[in-house]
Design an enzyme around this catalytic site. Structure first.
Site, PDB file in Angstrom:
ATOM      1  N   CYS A 382       0.839  -1.202   0.000  1.00  0.00           N
ATOM      2  CA  CYS A 382       0.000   0.000   0.000  1.00  0.00           C
ATOM      3  C   CYS A 382       0.876   1.256   0.000  1.00  0.00           C
ATOM      4  CB  CYS A 382      -0.988  -0.061   1.174  1.00  0.00           C
ATOM      5  SG  CYS A 382      -2.448   0.935   0.857  1.00  0.00           S
ATOM      6  N   HIS A 517      -3.700  -5.065   0.639  1.00  0.00           N
ATOM      7  CA  HIS A 517      -3.112  -5.602   1.879  1.00  0.00           C
ATOM      8  C   HIS A 517      -3.209  -7.134   1.898  1.00  0.00           C
ATOM      9  CE1 HIS A 517      -2.443  -1.825   4.036  1.00  0.00           C
ATOM     10  NE2 HIS A 517      -3.492  -1.385   3.355  1.00  0.00           N
ATOM     11  N   GLU A 519      -1.606  -9.160   3.587  1.00  0.00           N
ATOM     12  CA  GLU A 519      -1.425  -9.731   4.937  1.00  0.00           C
ATOM     13  C   GLU A 519      -2.763 -10.062   5.591  1.00  0.00           C
ATOM     14  OE1 GLU A 519      -0.977  -6.601   4.074  1.00  0.00           O
ATOM     15  OE2 GLU A 519      -1.304  -5.172   5.708  1.00  0.00           O
TER      16      GLU A 519
HETATM   17  N1  GLN Z   1      -1.858   6.745   2.962  1.00  0.00           N
HETATM   18  C1  GLN Z   1      -2.028   6.007   1.770  1.00  0.00           C
HETATM   19  C2  GLN Z   1      -3.410   6.181   1.171  1.00  0.00           C
HETATM   20  O1  GLN Z   1      -4.325   6.584   1.833  1.00  0.00           O
HETATM   21  C3  GLN Z   1      -1.725   4.535   1.977  1.00  0.00           C
HETATM   22  C4  GLN Z   1      -2.687   3.870   2.895  1.00  0.00           C
HETATM   23  C5  GLN Z   1      -2.213   2.538   3.380  1.00  0.00           C
HETATM   24  O2  GLN Z   1      -1.027   2.228   3.320  1.00  0.00           O
HETATM   25  N2  GLN Z   1      -3.101   1.733   3.890  1.00  0.00           N
HETATM   26  O3  GLN Z   1      -3.608   5.888   0.023  1.00  0.00           O
END
Ligand code: GLN
Length: 545
Positions: A382, A517, A519
């Site tokens: 992410c 994600h 994970e």
């Molecule tokens: N801050 C980034 C976004 O909002 C990544 C978010 C995250 O890593 N879950 O896109």
């Protein structure tokens, strides 16, 4: 009709109620029952989505896009259930629901009160959205005695009365501490906690006693006597060296057997418990054939609950490769000063996990550059993918001012705010000034993989996968061509081709960034293939040095 098992906690917090619920769920599944696990959180936030990881730990996201308590992660990892929005509720959500009904006039002029209106809403939640479950395990957050928890405790008391004691069970998780000056385990805190529970109208049926050494028989009898629980339902829950041993340890102490007895179930099929899959995992964890060190460059590195699913998924990757995975948690800000990158030198793999906000972002970008240049396996999740794209933009594609609009205006916004995207046939829209809560791209979305890429190979050459998201910003496809020309491959895209989901560098031993994600979907029995592949690359790297 479903049987309900209510799990409360006493004496102190952090006793691992969530893990206890998950372990009991897995034992019941092993006996052939269909289970559901739910969590009631007594705080006033509508969901944990707006809470700092320092306050609450990780926000766990379900397939259907709910932002939930991290205990739901334990539930999914230990059992076959797929949690839903309807498996986690907070006092905030219950109250906002009751107040919205009051505004609509649904209470027909009545005075709206905690009992019965709030407790009714809680009971409705506990009993709704069920199909053919044999058992519904309901964990009450917080500790018995907390003011916020009272309506929840009252609601489960009422349910015990309404459904009958042959359909409800109260399990209370407590602490039996060892006092070194006396050289003894002490039962008094548990006695007091049960007294508190009794004053709220609940007699526990089972005590799960957390302890760091064996509870002597006389202490067990004392607990049974003073807490009015049968002696063999005072279950010793001894500390274990790996969480995967918890189901086995509870089974050995007779937990599932006592649950069966309480409900009067003695059918043959259901009495057989198949626990070998847990003992296989415990065996692998206790006797690894090697080890690797992964540097995790993040922001909440002194609060490991903030990265709960991540550390679990990395250990699953280790189980798949039969190695121990040592995690070296590194605060990204340190990589913004002077010559600090040597901290990464001993790492066999570098991972930048999800994150929010500008603080420490430059340090993460420096860590990406180090991994890319030193040819150390790099895994960006992410935010970690977004930082990898910015690094590639700056170092490979000749855009020194590449950045993300998350940190304010920038000349080359390689990562930008997403205001419109499609979910199936529905177009979802957001504005810059929308509420912060619940307005991210959340939950499972499909992603098409590019044939021949590393991503496709990792996912066994599937053409389309589904993974869970939680983010507000996206890699801007207007820069895709320039980045691809510089060597960054966009190997996973949303089906409409608008949203980059996976990037990779083919000219590197292992360099993958994912917008989702993974994970959140890794389980000890089914390690997520990306984690298996990343740890394998780290094993190869460890053999190089
Ligand atoms: N801050 C980034 C976004 O909002 C990544 C978010 C995250 O890593 N879950 O896109």
């Amino acid at each position: 009709m479903a049987r309900f098992i209510f799990i409360t906690g006493g004496v102190v917090s952090s006793l691992g109620k969530g893990l206890s619920a998950a372990a009991l769920g897995s034992l019941l599944e092993a006996r052939g029952f269909k289970v559901r696990l739910r969590k009631l959180d007594p705080y006033l936030n509508v969901d944990p989505g707006t809470m700092s990881p320092y306050q609450h730990g990780e926000v766990y996201v379900t397939d259907d896009g709910a932002e939930t308590d991290l205990d739901l992660g334990h539930y999914e990892r230990f059992t076959d259930v797929s949690c839903r929005q309807s498996d986690n509720v907070t006092a905030g959500r219950i109250y906002s629901h009751v107040i919205a009904r009051e505004r609509r006039g649904d209470y027909l002029g009545g005075t709206v009160q905690v009992i019965p209106h709030v407790t009714d809403a809680i009971k409705e939640f506990i009993t709704s959205d069920l199909t053919d479950e044999d058992f519904v395990l309901v964990e009450i957050g917080g500790t018995i005695g907390d003011i916020e928890g009272l309506p929840f405790v009252e609601a489960i008391r009422q349910l015990g009365n309404e459904r009958g004691r042959d359909h409800t069970l109260y399990a209370h998780v407590t602490l039996v501490p060892y006092i070194s000056a006396a050289g003894e385990l002490k039962t008094k805190p548990t006695q007091h906690s049960v007294k508190e529970l009794l004053s709220l109208g609940i007699q526990p049926d089972i005590l799960l006693c957390r302890c760091d050494r064996e509870i002597p028989e006389d202490s067990r009898r004392k607990l049974a006597l003073f807490c009015n629980v049968q002696p063999d339902r005072v279950i010793q829950a001894l500390d274990v060296d790996t969480i995967y041993d918890v189901p086995i340890a509870y089974h050995d102490q007779g937990l599932d057997e006592q649950v069966m007895k309480h409900f009067g179930i003695n059918k043959g099929r259901e009495a057989e418990v198949e626990l070998s899959r847990w003992s296989d995992i415990v065996g692998t964890v206790r006797a690894p054939e090697g080890e690797v060190t992964i540097g995790v460059v993040g922001k909440y590195t002194n609060l490991l609950d903030a990265y709960k699913s991540l550390s679990e998924a990395l250990s699953h990757g280790g189980i798949a490769n039969k190695v121990r995975v040592n995690l070296n948690w590194l605060e990204s800000e340190i990589f913004e000063q002077g010559d600090t990158l040597q901290h990464l030198e001993g790492c066999d793999g570098i991972l930048v996990p999800g994150g929010f906000g500008e603080r420490g972002a430059e340090g993460k970008i420096n860590a990406v550059r180090f991994a890319r240049e030193r040819r150390i396996p790099y895994f960006g999740i992410c935010f970690g993918m977004q930082m990898a794209v910015i690094e590639a933009g700056r170092s490979l594609a000749g855009m020194p001012n590449a950045g993300s609009t998350e940190f304010g205006d920038c000349e080359e916004p390689l990562v930008g705010l997403l205001t419109e995207w499609s979910r199936g046939n529905v177009v979802e829209r957001r504005n810059e000034d929308d509420d912060l809560g619940g307005t991210m791209r959340l939950g499972a979305y499909p992603c098409r993989l590019r044939p021949g890429s590393r991503a496709a190979e990792i996912y066994s050459n599937n053409s389309e996968i589904r993974e869970r998201h939680r983010h507000r910003y996206e890699v801007n496809i207007n820069y895709m061509k320039r980045l691809e020309d510089a060597g960054l491959v966009f190997s996973g895209m949303s089906p409409d081709g608008e949203l980059p989901e996976i990037v990779e560098l083919p000219d590197h031993p292992w360099f993958v960034g994912v917008q989702f994600h993974p994970e959140l979907k890794s389980k000890p029995f089914e390690p997520h293939p990306i984690f298996t592949s990343f740890i394998k690359a780290a094993v190869d790297q460890s053999r190089l040095v």
